[in-house]
Design an enzyme around this catalytic site. Structure first.
Site, PDB file in Angstrom:
ATOM      1  N   LYS A   4      -4.900   0.814   1.927  1.00 50.95           N
ATOM      2  CA  LYS A   4      -5.992  -0.030   1.460  1.00 50.95           C
ATOM      3  C   LYS A   4      -7.251   0.812   1.197  1.00 50.95           C
ATOM      4  CE  LYS A   4      -4.248  -4.231   3.693  1.00 50.95           C
ATOM      5  NZ  LYS A   4      -4.465  -5.221   4.773  1.00 50.95           N
ATOM      6  N   TYR A  44      -1.404 -11.532  -2.941  1.00 53.43           N
ATOM      7  CA  TYR A  44      -1.641 -12.233  -1.680  1.00 53.43           C
ATOM      8  C   TYR A  44      -1.617 -13.751  -1.855  1.00 53.43           C
ATOM      9  CZ  TYR A  44      -2.919  -8.036   1.051  1.00 53.43           C
ATOM     10  OH  TYR A  44      -2.897  -6.853   1.751  1.00 53.43           O
ATOM     11  N   PHE A  52      -9.807 -16.395   5.298  1.00 50.86           N
ATOM     12  CA  PHE A  52     -10.038 -14.974   5.032  1.00 50.86           C
ATOM     13  C   PHE A  52      -9.644 -14.557   3.606  1.00 50.86           C
ATOM     14  CE2 PHE A  52      -5.764 -15.235   6.991  1.00 50.86           C
ATOM     15  CZ  PHE A  52      -4.996 -14.530   6.065  1.00 50.86           C
ATOM     16  N   ARG A  80       6.678  -1.605   9.353  1.00 49.54           N
ATOM     17  CA  ARG A  80       5.883  -2.619  10.063  1.00 49.54           C
ATOM     18  C   ARG A  80       5.605  -2.171  11.502  1.00 49.54           C
ATOM     19  NH1 ARG A  80       3.473  -6.919   7.236  1.00 49.54           N
ATOM     20  NH2 ARG A  80       3.510  -8.114   9.159  1.00 49.54           N
ATOM     21  N   THR A  86      -1.355  -6.797  12.835  1.00 50.03           N
ATOM     22  CA  THR A  86      -2.312  -7.080  11.759  1.00 50.03           C
ATOM     23  C   THR A  86      -3.744  -6.868  12.222  1.00 50.03           C
ATOM     24  OG1 THR A  86      -0.781  -8.724  10.857  1.00 50.03           O
ATOM     25  CG2 THR A  86      -3.094  -8.868  10.149  1.00 50.03           C
ATOM     26  N   ARG A  97      -2.498   1.295  12.577  1.00 48.67           N
ATOM     27  CA  ARG A  97      -3.684   0.458  12.774  1.00 48.67           C
ATOM     28  C   ARG A  97      -4.307   0.700  14.153  1.00 48.67           C
ATOM     29  NH1 ARG A  97      -0.706  -4.791  10.091  1.00 48.67           N
ATOM     30  NH2 ARG A  97      -1.588  -4.669   8.000  1.00 48.67           N
ATOM     31  N   ASN A 107      -7.993  -3.162   8.074  1.00 49.94           N
ATOM     32  CA  ASN A 107      -6.850  -2.701   8.860  1.00 49.94           C
ATOM     33  C   ASN A 107      -5.974  -1.654   8.163  1.00 49.94           C
ATOM     34  OD1 ASN A 107      -5.692  -4.433   7.061  1.00 49.94           O
ATOM     35  ND2 ASN A 107      -4.685  -5.739   8.563  1.00 49.94           N
ATOM     36  N   HIS A 110      -1.147  -1.909   4.245  1.00 49.52           N
ATOM     37  CA  HIS A 110      -0.301  -3.089   4.038  1.00 49.52           C
ATOM     38  C   HIS A 110       1.146  -2.635   3.985  1.00 49.52           C
ATOM     39  CE1 HIS A 110       1.405  -6.734   2.203  1.00 49.52           C
ATOM     40  NE2 HIS A 110       2.118  -5.882   1.475  1.00 49.52           N
ATOM     41  N   GLU A 121       6.847  -7.072  -4.209  1.00 54.86           N
ATOM     42  CA  GLU A 121       5.616  -6.283  -4.211  1.00 54.86           C
ATOM     43  C   GLU A 121       5.774  -4.966  -4.979  1.00 54.86           C
ATOM     44  OE1 GLU A 121       4.576  -6.205  -0.036  1.00 54.86           O
ATOM     45  OE2 GLU A 121       4.156  -8.353  -0.048  1.00 54.86           O
TER      46      GLU A 121
HETATM   47  P1  IDP Z   1      -0.128  -8.244   7.448  1.00 53.89           P
HETATM   48  O1  IDP Z   1      -0.983  -7.397   6.556  1.00 53.89           O
HETATM   49  O2  IDP Z   1       0.058  -7.628   8.805  1.00 53.89           O
HETATM   50  O3  IDP Z   1       1.177  -8.670   6.810  1.00 53.89           O
HETATM   51  P2  IDP Z   1      -1.076 -10.977   6.953  1.00 53.89           P
HETATM   52  O4  IDP Z   1      -1.142 -12.060   7.963  1.00 53.89           O
HETATM   53  O5  IDP Z   1      -0.036 -11.073   5.883  1.00 53.89           O
HETATM   54  O6  IDP Z   1      -0.955  -9.593   7.749  1.00 53.89           O
HETATM   55  O7  IDP Z   1      -2.501 -10.875   6.264  1.00 53.89           O
HETATM   56  C1  IDP Z   1      -2.718 -10.104   5.109  1.00 53.89           C
HETATM   57  C2  IDP Z   1      -4.013  -9.365   5.236  1.00 53.89           C
HETATM   58  O8  IDP Z   1      -5.100 -10.296   5.226  1.00 53.89           O
HETATM   59  C3  IDP Z   1      -4.193  -8.579   6.546  1.00 53.89           C
HETATM   60  O9  IDP Z   1      -3.582  -7.323   6.533  1.00 53.89           O
HETATM   61  C4  IDP Z   1      -5.704  -8.473   6.613  1.00 53.89           C
HETATM   62  O10 IDP Z   1      -6.183  -7.461   5.718  1.00 53.89           O
HETATM   63  C5  IDP Z   1      -6.142  -9.825   6.068  1.00 53.89           C
HETATM   64  N1  IDP Z   1      -6.343 -10.798   7.142  1.00 53.89           N
HETATM   65  C6  IDP Z   1      -5.397 -11.539   7.765  1.00 53.89           C
HETATM   66  N2  IDP Z   1      -5.940 -12.335   8.717  1.00 53.89           N
HETATM   67  C7  IDP Z   1      -7.271 -12.104   8.663  1.00 53.89           C
HETATM   68  C8  IDP Z   1      -8.387 -12.631   9.389  1.00 53.89           C
HETATM   69  O11 IDP Z   1      -8.269 -13.488  10.261  1.00 53.89           O
HETATM   70  N3  IDP Z   1      -9.613 -12.128   9.047  1.00 53.89           N
HETATM   71  C9  IDP Z   1      -9.794 -11.184   8.072  1.00 53.89           C
HETATM   72  N4  IDP Z   1      -8.765 -10.671   7.365  1.00 53.89           N
HETATM   73  C10 IDP Z   1      -7.524 -11.123   7.655  1.00 53.89           C
HETATM   74 MG    MG Z   2       1.635  -9.976   5.281  1.00 55.86          MG
END
Ligand code: IDP
Ligand code: MG
Length: 144
Positions: A4, A44, A52, A80, A86, A97, A107, A110, A121
């Site tokens: 990212k 997304y 978010f 993963r 996350t 992370r 974070n 991805h 993707e």
């Molecule tokens: P992942 O990246 O671990 O698969 P997801 O739940 O798919 O997690 O969320 C996608 C992305 O959205 C996360 O990596 C993060 O950048 C962002 N994100 C998810 N939840 C939050 C939140 O509660 N606050 C801010 N950003 C979030």
């Molecule tokens: Mg995800």
């Protein structure tokens, strides 16, 4: 997977790629690009409507990212695991992370959450002829 904008800005690209290479995953495609708003929305789409979503759109299109495709036994789950939770605040030390991130909103990385999403993707970033087929010289030593 995607490094990212914060990973690029913080100079972490090489360090993170090295971890995957060292683990034995094969790099089969890699590209630096800027994610447009429309690409971010499609990528997304599953998160549309969540609180978010808008901050995520701004984050992911805030600077260049590095997209890559890694291949190897169980690679989706392995990536993963290596990424960590996350929410970087809760990610275990030793994960990407957990070593480089501090918050959920920045974070670093991805990774696809399953083979189907990986396929989907990959299609956003790469044409079939941009995925390289080759043997790594250490392949015979990575499994029995
Ligand atoms: P992942 O990246 O671990 O698969 P997801 O739940 O798919 O997690 O969320 C996608 C992305 O959205 C996360 O990596 C993060 O950048 C962002 N994100 C998810 N939840 C939050 C939140 O509660 N606050 C801010 N950003 C979030
Ligand atoms: Mg995800």
């Amino acid at each position: 997977m995607l490094l990212k904008p914060d990973a690029v800005q913080r100079g972490l690209v090489g360090e993170i790629v090295r971890r995957f290479e060292d683990r034995g995953l094969k790099l089969v495609a890699m590209k630096m690009l800027r994610v447009s708003r429309s690409l971010a929305e499609s990528y997304y789409a599953e998160h549309k409507g969540k609180a978010f979503f808008e901050p995520l759109m701004a984050y992911i299109s805030s600077g260049p990212v590095v997209a890559m495709v890694l291949e190897g036994d169980g690679s989706v789950a392995l990536v993963r695991t290596m990424m960590g939770k996350t929410n970087a605040a809760e990610a275990e030390p030793g994960t990407i992370r957990g070593d480089y991130g501090l918050t959920i909103g920045r974070n670093v990385i991805h990774g696809s959450d399953g083979p189907e999403s990986a396929k989907r993707e990959i299609g956003f970033f790469f044409k079939p002829d941009e995925l390289h087929e080759y043997r790594r010289i250490d392949e015979a030593w990575l499994r029995e």
